[in-house]
Design a protein around this motif. Structure first.
Motif, PDB file in Angstrom:
ATOM      1  N   MET A 129      32.370  35.360  35.617  1.00  0.00           N
ATOM      2  CA  MET A 129      31.448  34.485  35.976  1.00  0.00           C
ATOM      3  C   MET A 129      30.080  35.383  35.545  1.00  0.00           C
ATOM      4  N   ILE A 143      36.079  38.598  37.360  1.00  0.00           N
ATOM      5  CA  ILE A 143      36.461  38.312  38.749  1.00  0.00           C
ATOM      6  C   ILE A 143      37.791  38.897  39.039  1.00  0.00           C
ATOM      7  N   GLU A 144      38.691  38.633  38.015  1.00  0.00           N
ATOM      8  CA  GLU A 144      39.988  39.237  38.227  1.00  0.00           C
ATOM      9  C   GLU A 144      40.639  39.003  36.927  1.00  0.00           C
ATOM     10  N   LYS A 305      44.726  42.737  43.122  1.00  0.00           N
ATOM     11  CA  LYS A 305      43.660  43.130  43.524  1.00  0.00           C
ATOM     12  C   LYS A 305      43.341  44.800  43.844  1.00  0.00           C
ATOM     13  N   LYS A 364      39.048  39.997  49.665  1.00  0.00           N
ATOM     14  CA  LYS A 364      40.193  39.761  48.774  1.00  0.00           C
ATOM     15  C   LYS A 364      41.337  40.285  49.493  1.00  0.00           C
ATOM     16  N   ARG A 367      46.367  38.533  47.081  1.00  0.00           N
ATOM     17  CA  ARG A 367      47.206  37.273  46.707  1.00  0.00           C
ATOM     18  C   ARG A 367      46.508  36.477  45.371  1.00  0.00           C
ATOM     19  N   GLU A 368      47.345  35.575  44.840  1.00  0.00           N
ATOM     20  CA  GLU A 368      46.839  34.936  43.799  1.00  0.00           C
ATOM     21  C   GLU A 368      46.943  33.478  43.873  1.00  0.00           C
ATOM     22  N   ASN A 372      42.323  32.156  48.807  1.00  0.00           N
ATOM     23  CA  ASN A 372      42.800  33.273  49.834  1.00  0.00           C
ATOM     24  C   ASN A 372      41.832  34.048  50.309  1.00  0.00           C
ATOM     25  N   TYR A 375      34.869  34.654  52.785  1.00  0.00           N
ATOM     26  CA  TYR A 375      33.233  34.850  52.464  1.00  0.00           C
ATOM     27  C   TYR A 375      32.482  34.666  53.690  1.00  0.00           C
ATOM     28  N   LYS A 400      29.736  39.737  45.556  1.00  0.00           N
ATOM     29  CA  LYS A 400      29.850  38.654  45.207  1.00  0.00           C
ATOM     30  C   LYS A 400      28.903  38.259  44.018  1.00  0.00           C
ATOM     31  N   ILE A 401      29.270  37.459  43.111  1.00  0.00           N
ATOM     32  CA  ILE A 401      28.637  37.142  41.884  1.00  0.00           C
ATOM     33  C   ILE A 401      27.981  35.852  42.192  1.00  0.00           C
ATOM     34  N   GLU A 425      33.399  29.313  35.709  1.00  0.00           N
ATOM     35  CA  GLU A 425      34.102  30.640  35.434  1.00  0.00           C
ATOM     36  C   GLU A 425      34.799  30.468  34.094  1.00  0.00           C
ATOM     37  N   LYS A 452      33.184  24.405  39.074  1.00  0.00           N
ATOM     38  CA  LYS A 452      33.350  23.679  40.519  1.00  0.00           C
ATOM     39  C   LYS A 452      32.101  23.482  40.905  1.00  0.00           C
ATOM     40  N   ALA A 457      33.227  27.990  47.804  1.00  0.00           N
ATOM     41  CA  ALA A 457      33.330  29.436  47.348  1.00  0.00           C
ATOM     42  C   ALA A 457      34.504  30.001  46.655  1.00  0.00           C
TER      43      ALA A 457
END
Ligand code: ADP
Ligand code: MG
Length: 474
Positions: A129, A143-144, A305, A364, A367-368, A372, A375, A400-401, A425, A452, A457
């Protein structure tokens, strides 16, 4: 970094007209999904959700994301071969997270038996992001990285054509001509084809391992078709089919219904609900085989993660990529703050900080698939409950971005047309192939932009939150 169509966004009649063109263009181009009601049949299909307009992306950050992708490919591949690193990093997690623990057990078992697989294929997607700094300058923050079943490389290959037509309808032909061509499905297929070729059996097939519920089949078909075009046979099977009909011969060659399998491409197997006892047995069979797994189980673990958090510790990247200082610097520049919640002083401190100021963080679990993370107030409550329990080590904390929102319209079947404040993203697809110790392919294979509404979130396209988009470089 506003896009040059702020003027038309409020022209409701023009927007309505463009939206109806957009939906038909999406159907014509094949931006498709099966319906929720009939997820396993193609008799009734609909368009996959997408933005009416392309979203502005700063070109410098877009280039930065492409420039670091080969580095991330090398990094993921290095982690997957580093037994000690995975063992050490995941030690606390596997004590409390059964899913990661089960993956890890298979990983260890396969290593103990000795790897039969000698060709390795990685297909990943690194997601970012654009974090808006205090002075308003955006920065690229990861982000990941998804190392298993990274999706939408197929459908996103078709959104630029849709958005190009929308812009033309809105009188923006010049801007339409600036949209970049993008074809990740071709890049993904090139990687699969290379792995298939190196496996070295003309009659062997590529097996897509697919879920029981297959709404996103068209995304996968894009990649499949690229393989058929190269005269490579593709079969689609579920874990259940592997359990019933899969077998290994003495040389650990994998057979399905008597057909030899060269490459197993997982579009399944990344969340606990994908597994029952039989499916775990099927997974073990696949991992023990000499077929090229995309990804092998070690590479799946490299995408957790917990590993991501450990990579952000000073010195870790340097140890994993020795002699590659520039790659390390490029990778590190994309990291947001990541924090371990392992039992101990460091974890106690950051847990207290996050409870006091939850809006600064994302909590976090391992999980993927979206939906999940925790916030705000929910993060605070959960963290307060588990702060003194080992359970907290199944989570990580991340800064948090906060991207700058922009106005757009999200087009979804059966939903009213309304403007939303949106954030995007950016994902870059990476593909690599290694034979023994030698990298024989390492490239960036295209991009995916998902957008989105700001009020959500979390959540991706499959989770029904984000929609497909096309970057408009500014
Ligand atoms: P998953 O594996 O479930 O996709 P992600 O880490 O990608 O997990 O998080 C899911 C979604 O949550 C992302 O697509 C993004 O919208 C949001 N998200 C995750 N991390 C952050 C963050 N650090 N700051 C802001 N939003 C985030
Ligand atoms: Mg994600």
């Amino acid at each position: 970094m506003a896009a040059p169509w702020e003027d038309v966004l409020r022209d409701k009649p023009a927007i309505r007209e463009a939206a109806s063109v957009a939906v038909d263009a999406a159907l014509l181009e094949g931006v498709l999904m099966r319906t929720e009601g009939e997820p396993n049949a193609s008799d009734v299909v609909n368009y996959a959700p997408f933005t009416l307009l392309p979203s502005a992306v700063p070109s410098a950050l877009f280039e930065q994301a492409y420039a670091v992708q080969q580095d991330f490919n090398l990094l993921v591949d290095a982690i997957s071969q580093n037994k000690e690193f995975l063992e050490h990093t995941l030690a606390s997690t596997i004590k409390v997270d059964d899913f990661t623990a089960q993956l890890f057990r298979i990983h260890m078992q396969v290593l103990e038996e000795g790897l039969a697989q000698s060709v390795f294929l990685g297909i990943n997607r690194s997601d970012y992001m654009f974090d808006c700094g205090v002075d308003g300058t955006p920065a690229l923050k990861q982000i990941e990285i998804n190392t298993i079943a990274a999706s939408f490389g197929g459908l996103t290959s078709r959104t630029a054509a849709v958005h190009g037509q929308v812009l033309k309808v809105l009188g923006k032909s010049k801007e339409a001509s600036h949209l970049l061509p993008n074809n990740p499905s071709k890049g993904l297929a090139l990687g699969i084809a290379k792995a298939w070729e190196l496996y070295g059996s003309q009659s062997a097939v590529v097996m897509f391992l697919v879920e029981e519920v297959q709404r996103n089949i068209f995304d996968q078909r894009c990649v499949e078709n690229e393989l058929w075009n190269r005269n490579i046979r593709v079969i689609r099977k579920r874990f259940r089919d592997v359990f019933e009909k899969g077998s290994l011969d003495d040389a650990k060659r994998l057979y399905m219904d008597g057909q030899e399998v060269a490459v197993v491409y997982y579009r399944e197997g990344y969340v606990p609900k994908n597994y029952d006892q039989q499916n775990w047995e099927a997974r073990l069979l696949l991992e023990r085989s000499r077929a090229v797994k995309c990804p092998d189980i070690a590479t799946q673990l490299a995408g957790t993660k917990k590993v991501q958090q450990e990579l952000s510790r000073p010195g870790t990247l340097e140890r994993l990529l020795p002699g590659r200082a520039e790659a390390v610097a490029r990778i590190r520049a994309t990291f947001a703050g990541l924090y371990s919640l392992d039992v101990g002083e460091e974890g106690d401190k950051i847990a207290a900080t996050a409870i006091a100021d939850p809006d600064r963080f994302v909590l976090k679990p391992q999980r993927e698939g979206g939906g999940n993370n925790l916030y705000g107030e929910e993060l605070r409550q959960v963290l307060e409950k588990i702060r003194d329990s080992p359970e907290r080590t199944s989570y990580i904390l991340m800064d948090k971005i906060k991207p700058q929102p922009a106005m757009n319209y999200l087009l979804r079947a059966h939903s009213p047309l309304q403007a939303s404040e949106c954030i995007s993203e950016l994902g870059i697809f990476g593909v690599y192939v290694r034979q023994g110790k030698e990298m024989v392919m390492n490239r960036a294979a295209g991009h995916l932009l998902r957008t989105k509404a700001v009020e959500h979130a979390d959540g991706g396209v499959a989770a029904g939150v984000a929609v497909l988009d096309t970057p408009y470089l500014v």
